[in-house]
Design a protein around this motif. Sequence first.
Motif, PDB file in Angstrom:
ATOM      1  N   MET A   1       0.853  -1.158   0.000  1.00  0.00           N
ATOM      2  CA  MET A   1       0.000   0.000   0.000  1.00  0.00           C
ATOM      3  C   MET A   1       0.903   1.226   0.000  1.00  0.00           C
ATOM      4  O   MET A   1       1.812   1.327   0.794  1.00  0.00           O
ATOM      5  N   ALA A   2       0.666   2.108  -0.893  1.00  0.00           N
ATOM      6  CA  ALA A   2       1.417   3.362  -0.922  1.00  0.00           C
ATOM      7  C   ALA A   2       0.679   4.389  -0.068  1.00  0.00           C
ATOM      8  O   ALA A   2      -0.529   4.538  -0.165  1.00  0.00           O
ATOM      9  N   THR A   3       1.420   5.066   0.775  1.00  0.00           N
ATOM     10  CA  THR A   3       0.798   6.033   1.678  1.00  0.00           C
ATOM     11  C   THR A   3       1.057   7.468   1.269  1.00  0.00           C
ATOM     12  O   THR A   3       0.619   8.376   1.936  1.00  0.00           O
ATOM     13  N   GLY A   4       1.791   7.682   0.199  1.00  0.00           N
ATOM     14  CA  GLY A   4       2.050   9.039  -0.253  1.00  0.00           C
ATOM     15  C   GLY A   4       3.531   9.330  -0.379  1.00  0.00           C
ATOM     16  O   GLY A   4       4.362   8.458  -0.234  1.00  0.00           O
ATOM     17  N   TYR A   5       3.843  10.561  -0.668  1.00  0.00           N
ATOM     18  CA  TYR A   5       5.243  10.945  -0.869  1.00  0.00           C
ATOM     19  C   TYR A   5       6.043  10.858   0.416  1.00  0.00           C
ATOM     20  O   TYR A   5       7.183  10.449   0.425  1.00  0.00           O
ATOM     21  N   ARG A   6       5.444  11.257   1.539  1.00  0.00           N
ATOM     22  CA  ARG A   6       6.123  11.153   2.827  1.00  0.00           C
ATOM     23  C   ARG A   6       5.787   9.827   3.481  1.00  0.00           C
ATOM     24  O   ARG A   6       4.641   9.395   3.472  1.00  0.00           O
ATOM     25  N   ALA A   7       6.780   9.201   4.074  1.00  0.00           N
ATOM     26  CA  ALA A   7       6.521   7.961   4.809  1.00  0.00           C
ATOM     27  C   ALA A   7       5.634   8.284   6.005  1.00  0.00           C
ATOM     28  O   ALA A   7       5.852   9.267   6.708  1.00  0.00           O
ATOM     29  N   THR A   8       4.625   7.474   6.216  1.00  0.00           N
ATOM     30  CA  THR A   8       3.707   7.701   7.327  1.00  0.00           C
ATOM     31  C   THR A   8       3.242   6.373   7.891  1.00  0.00           C
ATOM     32  O   THR A   8       3.271   5.351   7.209  1.00  0.00           O
ATOM     33  N   LEU A   9       2.837   6.399   9.128  1.00  0.00           N
ATOM     34  CA  LEU A   9       2.359   5.197   9.803  1.00  0.00           C
ATOM     35  C   LEU A   9       0.883   5.294  10.153  1.00  0.00           C
ATOM     36  O   LEU A   9       0.368   4.463  10.886  1.00  0.00           O
ATOM     37  N   GLU A  10       0.189   6.281   9.630  1.00  0.00           N
ATOM     38  CA  GLU A  10      -1.194   6.539  10.010  1.00  0.00           C
ATOM     39  C   GLU A  10      -2.112   5.348   9.792  1.00  0.00           C
ATOM     40  O   GLU A  10      -3.109   5.200  10.499  1.00  0.00           O
ATOM     41  N   LEU A  11      -1.829   4.504   8.829  1.00  0.00           N
ATOM     42  CA  LEU A  11      -2.699   3.378   8.519  1.00  0.00           C
ATOM     43  C   LEU A  11      -2.358   2.117   9.320  1.00  0.00           C
ATOM     44  O   LEU A  11      -3.043   1.106   9.181  1.00  0.00           O
ATOM     45  N   LEU A  12      -1.326   2.185  10.137  1.00  0.00           N
ATOM     46  CA  LEU A  12      -0.912   1.032  10.928  1.00  0.00           C
ATOM     47  C   LEU A  12      -1.380   1.163  12.370  1.00  0.00           C
ATOM     48  O   LEU A  12      -1.607   2.270  12.858  1.00  0.00           O
ATOM     49  N   ILE A  39       7.764  -2.283   4.757  1.00  0.00           N
ATOM     50  CA  ILE A  39       7.811  -0.829   4.665  1.00  0.00           C
ATOM     51  C   ILE A  39       8.957  -0.387   3.754  1.00  0.00           C
ATOM     52  O   ILE A  39       9.978  -1.059   3.644  1.00  0.00           O
ATOM     53  N   LEU A  40       8.746   0.739   3.129  1.00  0.00           N
ATOM     54  CA  LEU A  40       9.762   1.413   2.325  1.00  0.00           C
ATOM     55  C   LEU A  40       9.601   2.904   2.566  1.00  0.00           C
ATOM     56  O   LEU A  40       8.541   3.372   2.961  1.00  0.00           O
ATOM     57  N   GLY A  41      10.659   3.661   2.309  1.00  0.00           N
ATOM     58  CA  GLY A  41      10.572   5.113   2.324  1.00  0.00           C
ATOM     59  C   GLY A  41      10.958   5.778   3.627  1.00  0.00           C
ATOM     60  O   GLY A  41      10.829   6.998   3.747  1.00  0.00           O
ATOM     61  N   PHE A  42      11.439   5.027   4.583  1.00  0.00           N
ATOM     62  CA  PHE A  42      11.843   5.626   5.856  1.00  0.00           C
ATOM     63  C   PHE A  42      13.343   5.875   5.864  1.00  0.00           C
ATOM     64  O   PHE A  42      14.120   5.090   5.322  1.00  0.00           O
ATOM     65  N   ASP A  43      13.761   6.965   6.500  1.00  0.00           N
ATOM     66  CA  ASP A  43      15.170   7.329   6.601  1.00  0.00           C
ATOM     67  C   ASP A  43      15.959   6.209   7.259  1.00  0.00           C
ATOM     68  O   ASP A  43      15.546   5.659   8.288  1.00  0.00           O
ATOM     69  N   ASN A  44      17.067   5.845   6.627  1.00  0.00           N
ATOM     70  CA  ASN A  44      17.984   4.826   7.135  1.00  0.00           C
ATOM     71  C   ASN A  44      17.349   3.453   7.304  1.00  0.00           C
ATOM     72  O   ASN A  44      17.800   2.652   8.115  1.00  0.00           O
ATOM     73  N   LEU A  45      16.320   3.166   6.545  1.00  0.00           N
ATOM     74  CA  LEU A  45      15.726   1.835   6.594  1.00  0.00           C
ATOM     75  C   LEU A  45      16.752   0.804   6.136  1.00  0.00           C
ATOM     76  O   LEU A  45      16.934  -0.229   6.774  1.00  0.00           O
ATOM     77  N   SER A  50      17.449   5.710   1.814  1.00  0.00           N
ATOM     78  CA  SER A  50      16.175   4.990   1.855  1.00  0.00           C
ATOM     79  C   SER A  50      14.946   5.887   1.850  1.00  0.00           C
ATOM     80  O   SER A  50      13.873   5.454   1.453  1.00  0.00           O
ATOM     81  N   ARG A  51      15.063   7.121   2.291  1.00  0.00           N
ATOM     82  CA  ARG A  51      13.874   7.981   2.339  1.00  0.00           C
ATOM     83  C   ARG A  51      13.643   8.762   1.044  1.00  0.00           C
ATOM     84  O   ARG A  51      12.614   9.394   0.876  1.00  0.00           O
ATOM     85  N   TYR A  52      14.580   8.708   0.138  1.00  0.00           N
ATOM     86  CA  TYR A  52      14.458   9.435  -1.129  1.00  0.00           C
ATOM     87  C   TYR A  52      13.962   8.502  -2.231  1.00  0.00           C
ATOM     88  O   TYR A  52      14.173   7.291  -2.180  1.00  0.00           O
TER      89      TYR A  52
END
Length: 75
Positions: A1-12, A39-45, A50-52
């Motif tokens: 599921m894509a949550t948008g341009y910014r990584a977010t946890l709102e759906l979890l 998950i993808l898109g979080f800094d230093n994942l 990883s966040r870009y």
Amino acid sequence: MATGYRATLELLPDSIDLDDFGVPINRQFEIRDLPGVYILGFDNLYDHRSRYLRGIRFDAARLADILAARPSAAH
């Protein structure tokens, strides 16, 4: 599921454990508290990129390799 341009946890669920940077505790992109959720898109994942979008591209390829190497559940 894509949550948008910014990584977010709102759906979890709020009950998942986060590290000191607010990233869900994970192993090879899979959230420890939610097996089968990645998950993808979080800094230093994986590394500092990883966040870009450019880093997410490489992380997605890594995740695809991880998933492809797992035994199939459907037989």
